[in-house]
Design a protein around this motif. Structure first.
Motif, short mmCIF file in Angstrom:
data_model
loop_
_atom_site.label_atom_id
_atom_site.label_comp_id
_atom_site.label_asym_id
_atom_site.label_seq_id
_atom_site.Cartn_x
_atom_site.Cartn_y
_atom_site.Cartn_z
N TRP A 180 63.53 -23.25 36.00
CA TRP A 180 63.77 -22.99 37.41
C TRP A 180 65.19 -22.48 37.58
O TRP A 180 66.12 -23.00 36.95
CB TRP A 180 63.58 -24.26 38.23
N PHE A 181 65.34 -21.50 38.46
CA PHE A 181 66.62 -20.88 38.73
C PHE A 181 66.75 -20.74 40.24
O PHE A 181 65.75 -20.75 40.96
CB PHE A 181 66.69 -19.51 38.04
N ARG A 182 67.97 -20.61 40.72
CA ARG A 182 68.14 -20.46 42.16
C ARG A 182 69.27 -19.50 42.46
O ARG A 182 70.19 -19.32 41.66
CB ARG A 182 68.40 -21.82 42.82
N GLN A 183 69.16 -18.90 43.63
CA GLN A 183 70.21 -17.98 44.09
C GLN A 183 70.44 -18.21 45.56
O GLN A 183 69.53 -18.00 46.38
CB GLN A 183 69.82 -16.53 43.82
N ALA A 184 71.64 -18.65 45.89
CA ALA A 184 72.03 -18.83 47.28
C ALA A 184 72.52 -17.51 47.84
O ALA A 184 72.94 -16.61 47.09
CB ALA A 184 73.11 -19.89 47.39
N LEU A 185 72.50 -17.39 49.15
CA LEU A 185 72.92 -16.15 49.80
C LEU A 185 74.36 -15.82 49.42
O LEU A 185 75.26 -16.66 49.55
CB LEU A 185 72.80 -16.33 51.31
N GLY A 186 74.57 -14.63 48.91
CA GLY A 186 75.90 -14.18 48.57
C GLY A 186 76.44 -14.70 47.25
O GLY A 186 77.60 -14.47 46.92
N LYS A 187 75.59 -15.39 46.50
CA LYS A 187 76.03 -15.95 45.21
C LYS A 187 75.14 -15.44 44.08
O LYS A 187 74.06 -14.89 44.31
CB LYS A 187 76.01 -17.47 45.27
#
Length: 120
Positions: free
Chosen positions: A36-43
């Motif tokens: 699992w991977f994640r991406q926050a807004l602007g990051k």
């Protein structure tokens, strides 16, 4: 089409829980370590957790250790991410992919992602 499809995202209050699912389409999940991977807004995208093909080994980012649990059911061709004690900083779009477990790095079969928002 060979793809992973994520589900289970949504809005949750701080301290709450969610369970994400990652289902394989067109191939057998048991042949791969999945993460699992994640991406926050602007990051940038960050690795959250990876699990080996058999489920015997797992690797977690320091930021989620003790709060998140990755598991898999190869009979159902599905990988899960149980998220507890959630924080606003867990807000991101979450993706699953085939991963290199020891490096917490994804490399193939990226799904479209599911949005998780932690807010009161």
């Amino acid at each position: 089409q060979l793809q992973l499809v994520e589900s289970g995202g949504g809005l949750v209050q701080p301290g709450g829980s969610l369970r994400l699912s990652c289902a394989a389409s067109g191939f057998t999940l048991a042949y791969y370590s999945i993460g699992w991977f994640r991406q926050a807004l602007g990051k940038g995208r960050e690795g959250v957790a990876c699990i080996s093909r058999s489920g015997g080994r797992t690797n977690y980012a320091d930021s989620v250790k003790g709060r998140f649990t990755i598991s898999r059911d190869n009979a159902k061709n599905t990988v899960y991410l149980e998220m507890n004690s959630m924080k606003p900083e867990d807000t991101a779009r979450y993706y699953c992919a085939a991963c290199v477990e020891e490096r917490l790095m994804g490399y193939d079969y990226w799904g479209p992602g599911t949005q998780v928002t932690v807010s009161s």
